[in-house]
Scaffold this motif. Structure first.
Motif, PDB file in Angstrom:
ATOM      1  N   ARG A  63       0.832  -1.204   0.000  1.00  0.00           N
ATOM      2  CA  ARG A  63       0.000   0.000   0.000  1.00  0.00           C
ATOM      3  C   ARG A  63       0.867   1.256   0.000  1.00  0.00           C
ATOM      4  O   ARG A  63       0.516   2.296   0.556  1.00  0.00           O
ATOM      5  N   ILE A  64       2.035   1.138  -0.647  1.00  0.00           N
ATOM      6  CA  ILE A  64       2.957   2.255  -0.823  1.00  0.00           C
ATOM      7  C   ILE A  64       3.079   2.556  -2.310  1.00  0.00           C
ATOM      8  O   ILE A  64       3.256   1.639  -3.123  1.00  0.00           O
ATOM      9  N   ILE A  65       2.975   3.833  -2.663  1.00  0.00           N
ATOM     10  CA  ILE A  65       3.154   4.275  -4.034  1.00  0.00           C
ATOM     11  C   ILE A  65       4.424   5.126  -4.100  1.00  0.00           C
ATOM     12  O   ILE A  65       4.583   6.076  -3.320  1.00  0.00           O
ATOM     13  N   ALA A  66       5.320   4.787  -4.990  1.00  0.00           N
ATOM     14  CA  ALA A  66       6.528   5.583  -5.195  1.00  0.00           C
ATOM     15  C   ALA A  66       6.191   6.759  -6.098  1.00  0.00           C
ATOM     16  O   ALA A  66       5.633   6.581  -7.182  1.00  0.00           O
ATOM     17  N   VAL A  95       2.599   7.613   0.272  1.00  0.00           N
ATOM     18  CA  VAL A  95       3.557   8.020  -0.748  1.00  0.00           C
ATOM     19  C   VAL A  95       4.984   7.894  -0.232  1.00  0.00           C
ATOM     20  O   VAL A  95       5.294   8.317   0.888  1.00  0.00           O
ATOM     21  N   LEU A  96       5.834   7.291  -1.040  1.00  0.00           N
ATOM     22  CA  LEU A  96       7.270   7.262  -0.797  1.00  0.00           C
ATOM     23  C   LEU A  96       7.902   8.139  -1.879  1.00  0.00           C
ATOM     24  O   LEU A  96       7.814   7.826  -3.058  1.00  0.00           O
ATOM     25  N   ASP A 113      16.359   1.043  -5.548  1.00  0.00           N
ATOM     26  CA  ASP A 113      15.838   1.626  -4.315  1.00  0.00           C
ATOM     27  C   ASP A 113      14.318   1.619  -4.319  1.00  0.00           C
ATOM     28  O   ASP A 113      13.678   1.336  -3.299  1.00  0.00           O
ATOM     29  N   ILE A 114      13.741   1.953  -5.473  1.00  0.00           N
ATOM     30  CA  ILE A 114      12.279   1.987  -5.572  1.00  0.00           C
ATOM     31  C   ILE A 114      11.686   0.598  -5.395  1.00  0.00           C
ATOM     32  O   ILE A 114      10.790   0.385  -4.568  1.00  0.00           O
ATOM     33  N   LEU A 115      12.198  -0.367  -6.153  1.00  0.00           N
ATOM     34  CA  LEU A 115      11.599  -1.708  -6.160  1.00  0.00           C
ATOM     35  C   LEU A 115      11.848  -2.485  -4.881  1.00  0.00           C
ATOM     36  O   LEU A 115      11.049  -3.361  -4.534  1.00  0.00           O
ATOM     37  N   GLN A 116      12.915  -2.163  -4.141  1.00  0.00           N
ATOM     38  CA  GLN A 116      13.184  -2.923  -2.914  1.00  0.00           C
ATOM     39  C   GLN A 116      12.155  -2.622  -1.815  1.00  0.00           C
ATOM     40  O   GLN A 116      12.034  -3.372  -0.845  1.00  0.00           O
ATOM     41  N   TYR A 117      11.412  -1.536  -1.964  1.00  0.00           N
ATOM     42  CA  TYR A 117      10.356  -1.230  -0.998  1.00  0.00           C
ATOM     43  C   TYR A 117       9.053  -1.948  -1.330  1.00  0.00           C
ATOM     44  O   TYR A 117       8.044  -1.740  -0.649  1.00  0.00           O
ATOM     45  N   GLN A 118       9.069  -2.783  -2.346  1.00  0.00           N
ATOM     46  CA  GLN A 118       7.888  -3.557  -2.722  1.00  0.00           C
ATOM     47  C   GLN A 118       6.679  -2.654  -2.951  1.00  0.00           C
ATOM     48  O   GLN A 118       5.559  -2.934  -2.499  1.00  0.00           O
ATOM     49  N   VAL A 119       6.911  -1.534  -3.651  1.00  0.00           N
ATOM     50  CA  VAL A 119       5.820  -0.595  -3.891  1.00  0.00           C
ATOM     51  C   VAL A 119       4.756  -1.231  -4.766  1.00  0.00           C
ATOM     52  O   VAL A 119       5.036  -2.109  -5.584  1.00  0.00           O
ATOM     53  N   ASP A 120       3.510  -0.788  -4.576  1.00  0.00           N
ATOM     54  CA  ASP A 120       2.410  -1.320  -5.367  1.00  0.00           C
ATOM     55  C   ASP A 120       2.299  -0.637  -6.731  1.00  0.00           C
ATOM     56  O   ASP A 120       1.678  -1.182  -7.653  1.00  0.00           O
TER      57      ASP A 120
END
Length: 343
Positions: A63-66, A95-96, A113-120
């Protein structure tokens, strides 16, 4: 040491199932108000707080959007960040923010960096989308929405990429119409970044619109969407005796710099000696000292469309879409009024 209360403890106290507890803390989940109230009351009594990280592991959704964008000197984008954050929070997302240091920021440098946070999902504003980034996101199942940009990458690379933009081309045509009908003959254009779709579309619209009146762009310089470079570009346009009688500047941020140079360095009057028109309608455009005539981008509609298409793609409800939001002419004081045109 007393252990922290668990979801099971809340379920027992509220006399509901553990899944009801989970749904009560999940935005948009199906649960009755009576059950939610019982769960929240029990959680408050026990001092329970849900673990968002644990929930993301069990649901496979963070439930995080980059949100990826270039530096924030242009005042259009702080408005975008605020509106996007609020709209996403209404939908239960957070939002990240990733901010680059240049106008021509390449998001590939922070891809891992973006993808390692498992963004949706990812929203990219004023940042470059490369084939590598598009393919990596598609392979990871992460949808991407370009905000105020379209990509020149082939559609085969944009499996999961949507875009939401203003109607930049029509805005350029409208500017050409206004300038021509108000008697301007020697038109100048200060571009943004040369590879930016927004600047390209606005310039194409201006050129095509002017052709209908037998006119063309006689003066051109590059502002790179940068305040100081826009000043340099303005000086270039006035470096000889033959100079524009009107300038379309590719965004308001640069147009304000252009106005400063025209008034303070060249000692010319706006609009009596030179007309100026921008694009965006940032708050500063309406400041008393500028009163910049411009084309307005409807930030609210653009943001709602961006969030809507992104969430639908996250839930696999739609294929990628490319949405264009109409732009509007805002009359202020930096162009001649129609009544001021001599016969």
């Amino acid at each position: 040491m007393k252990s922290a209360p668990t979801a099971q403890d809340v379920a027992a106290l509220a006399n509901v199932s553990q899944s009801a507890v989970s749904r009560s803390f999940t935005p948009g989940a199906s649960v009755s108000e009576k059950t939610r109230s019982k769960v929240l009351l029990a959680a408050k009594e026990l001092g329970y707080r849900p673990n968002a990280i644990a929930r993301s592991l069990s649901t496979n959704q963070s439930r995080i959007i980059a949100l990826v964008m270039s530096y924030l000197e242009n005042q259009f984008y702080p408005l975008v960040i605020e509106n996007l954050s609020q709209e996403l929070q209404k939908q239960g997302y957070h939002v990240l923010l990733f901010i680059g240091q240049t106008n021509n920021f390449d998001a590939d440098s922070i891809l891992m960096d973006i993808l390692q946070y498992q963004v949706d999902g990812i929203i990219m504003a004023s940042a470059t989308l490369s084939p590598n980034l598009a393919q990596s996101c598609a392979a990871s199942g992460v949808p991407v929405v370009l905000f105020n940009r379209v990509s020149s990458i082939s559609q085969s690379s944009l499996v999961s990429t949507s875009s939401v933009t203003s109607d930049n081309y029509t805005g350029g045509i409208l500017i050409a119409k206004v300038l021509a009908e108000r008697g301007y003959k020697k038109i100048g254009f200060i571009s943004g970044l040369e590879n930016s779709s927004t600047s390209i579309q606005r310039e194409d619209g201006l050129k095509d619109g002017l052709k209908q009146y037998g006119l063309d762009v006689q003066f051109r310089s590059v502002g790179q969407y940068d305040f100081n470079q826009a000043k340099v570009a303005t000086r270039e346009l006035f470096s000889s005796k033959d100079h524009p009688d009107a300038i379309f500047v590719a965004n308001d941020h640069m147009a304000i710099a252009t106005m400063d140079v025209i008034r303070e360095e060249l000692h010319l009057r706006i609009p009596e000696d030179v007309g100026v028109i921008g694009f965006d309608n940032i708050p500063q455009a309406n400041w008393q000292s500028y009163q910049l005539t411009t084309i307005s981008q409807d930030v609210d509609k653009m943001v709602r469309a961006t969030v809507d298409v992104l969430i639908k793609q996250i839930h696999h409800e739609i294929q990628p879409e490319h949405i264009v939001i109409p732009s509007n002419f805002i009359e202020r004081n930096t162009l001649r009024k129609p009544t001021e045109i001599s016969a």
